[in-house]
Design a protein around this motif. Structure first.
Motif, PDB file in Angstrom:
ATOM      1  N   SER A 226       0.840  -1.197   0.000  1.00  0.00           N
ATOM      2  CA  SER A 226       0.000   0.000   0.000  1.00  0.00           C
ATOM      3  C   SER A 226       0.873   1.244   0.000  1.00  0.00           C
ATOM      4  O   SER A 226       1.685   1.449   0.889  1.00  0.00           O
ATOM      5  N   HIS A 227       0.698   2.097  -1.018  1.00  0.00           N
ATOM      6  CA  HIS A 227       1.528   3.284  -1.165  1.00  0.00           C
ATOM      7  C   HIS A 227       0.821   4.190  -2.168  1.00  0.00           C
ATOM      8  O   HIS A 227      -0.113   3.762  -2.831  1.00  0.00           O
ATOM      9  N   ILE A 235     -10.751   1.825  -6.081  1.00  0.00           N
ATOM     10  CA  ILE A 235     -11.287   0.498  -6.372  1.00  0.00           C
ATOM     11  C   ILE A 235     -10.976   0.158  -7.829  1.00  0.00           C
ATOM     12  O   ILE A 235     -11.344   0.906  -8.746  1.00  0.00           O
ATOM     13  N   LEU A 236     -10.254  -0.931  -8.021  1.00  0.00           N
ATOM     14  CA  LEU A 236      -9.910  -1.368  -9.372  1.00  0.00           C
ATOM     15  C   LEU A 236     -11.033  -2.232  -9.915  1.00  0.00           C
ATOM     16  O   LEU A 236     -11.507  -3.140  -9.230  1.00  0.00           O
ATOM     17  N   ASP A 315       1.652  -0.155 -11.653  1.00  0.00           N
ATOM     18  CA  ASP A 315       2.240  -0.376 -10.325  1.00  0.00           C
ATOM     19  C   ASP A 315       1.705   0.642  -9.320  1.00  0.00           C
ATOM     20  O   ASP A 315       1.277   0.285  -8.219  1.00  0.00           O
ATOM     21  N   ARG A 316       1.695   1.940  -9.680  1.00  0.00           N
ATOM     22  CA  ARG A 316       1.245   2.974  -8.738  1.00  0.00           C
ATOM     23  C   ARG A 316      -0.236   2.802  -8.421  1.00  0.00           C
ATOM     24  O   ARG A 316      -0.653   2.972  -7.272  1.00  0.00           O
ATOM     25  N   LEU A 317      -1.039   2.483  -9.422  1.00  0.00           N
ATOM     26  CA  LEU A 317      -2.487   2.368  -9.177  1.00  0.00           C
ATOM     27  C   LEU A 317      -2.799   1.131  -8.347  1.00  0.00           C
ATOM     28  O   LEU A 317      -3.694   1.150  -7.502  1.00  0.00           O
ATOM     29  N   ALA A 321      -4.564   1.285  -4.642  1.00  0.00           N
ATOM     30  CA  ALA A 321      -5.796   0.542  -4.326  1.00  0.00           C
ATOM     31  C   ALA A 321      -5.599  -0.420  -3.156  1.00  0.00           C
ATOM     32  O   ALA A 321      -6.581  -0.855  -2.554  1.00  0.00           O
ATOM     33  N   ALA A 322      -4.355  -0.749  -2.821  1.00  0.00           N
ATOM     34  CA  ALA A 322      -4.103  -1.742  -1.759  1.00  0.00           C
ATOM     35  C   ALA A 322      -4.368  -1.119  -0.391  1.00  0.00           C
ATOM     36  O   ALA A 322      -4.055   0.050  -0.163  1.00  0.00           O
TER      37      ALA A 322
END
Ligand code: AMP
Ligand code: MG
Length: 323
Positions: A226-227, A235-236, A315-317, A321-322
């Protein structure tokens, strides 16, 4: 009073004086804004961790004008290892590629979180270069509170850190908009990807050959699941699976129309044509706008590709979302 100032020669000199006195400066780079401190001052580095609320196990990137033998120790490197470093530097510096290399004792333990290596890069932004020229090598993690969206404009730094930063130089919006790619180069010349970013992996492979699989336990301590997270949940999923109440980050005008048809609002479309370079540049600012809009959640579709800059965007998205 605002701490954001134009990068005039006077303000650059002020910023350098602040750095030399152990203070913190918001510094534009071509990737994102950094929170700069002198690498020579462990107490200033401690202030960086405190201002960001960053855990001490997450090491900082050192920003330099060139590969500096005072900071990096290649004595254990084979000829192939040295060649790999030289090639990567020639390929990407100044630019968005960070190299993880063995360090000298001149890099404080705190900056490296006690690791035997240092993450180092030469930024391409003229304001960052001018500041390094005046104040010497600088640690500069992204100028946001830990785990949050990285700043890509001077006002984002003020929003994130307020008076925890002594002065921010306004270098305009960051042209790349996502953080640097990080690779570790081992003494034998093998290259390991630690974080996708502004320098596409394909360019690195073309330069030094196929990447090696990561052998170690956690080579990039900051690679947390998570970052880069807004306060609203990200939400993906496919826009077709959402109805109302959520905002949307759309990768193209076409996907924005689909989001609008589902009642999603507001909708941010950093690149109407779906161009990943333009999308990366506007990505974090778009997430900030959506976060501030009052929507319940932010809907984001899976990235359509993993090539080039899509790798870093995905990667960022995923990390945003995490939870
Ligand atoms: P930031 O400057 O906030 O973009 O984060 C820098 C990231 O670089 C850290 O979170 C780590 O993942 C990575 N990093 C820094 N130093 C090292 C190192 N010595 N070894 C491996 N990864 C590193
Ligand atoms: Mg960061």
């Amino acid at each position: 009073m605002s701490t954001v100032h134009a990068p005039s020669p006077e303000n650059l000199a002020r910023a350098a004086a602040i750095l030399r006195a152990g203070g913190l400066v918001g510094m534009p780079t071509e990737t994102v804004y950094g929170l700069a401190a002198s690498v020579a001052d462990p107490l200033a580095i401690a202030r960086v961790f405190a201002a960001k609320e960053r855990p001490l196990f997450d090491p900082l990137i050192v920003h330099v004008a060139r590969l500096d033998p005072a900071l990096v120790d290649l004595s254990a490197f084979t000829a192939a290892g040295r060649r790999a470093v030289e090639r990567l530097v020639a390929l990407a510096w100044p630019g968005p590629l960070t190299l993880v290399l063995p360090r000298t004792a001149a890099v404080p333990d705190l900056a490296a979180s006690g690791l035997a290596t240092v993450a180092i890069r030469a930024p391409a932004h003229p304001v960052a270069q001018a500041l390094i020229g005046l104040a010497g090598p600088l640690v500069a993690p992204s100028a946001n509170r830990f785990g949050r969206i990285s700043p890509t404009a001077a006002e984002h730094v003020a929003q994130e850190l307020g008076d925890r930063v002594d002065l921010t130089l306004d270098g305009g919006p960051c042209p790349i908009g996502v953080e640097s790619t990080i690779v570790a180069v081992d003494p034998d010349g093998s290259v390991v990807l630690l974080r996708p970013g502004g320098m596409p992996v394909e360019a690195i492979v073309a330069c030094t050959g196929p990447l090696s699989p990561d052998r170690g336990p956690v080579r990039a301590p900051g690679g947390l699941p998570s970052h880069y997270a807004p306060e609203r949940p990200v939400i993906l999923g496919d826009f077709a699976d959402f109805t109302g109440e959520a905002g949307a980050l759309a990768f193209s005008a076409e996907r924005a129309a689909v989001a609008a048809a589902r009642g999603l609002h507001p909708i941010a479309t950093p690149s109407p044509t779906g161009d990943p370079t333009e999308l990366a540049t506007g990505l974090f600012a778009a997430l900030r706008r959506l976060d501030a809009s009052g929507c319940l959640a932010i809907a984001v579709e899976p990235v359509p590709s993993h090539d080039g800059l899509w790798h870093a965007i995905g990667d960022r998205l995923r990390r945003a979302a995490a939870r």
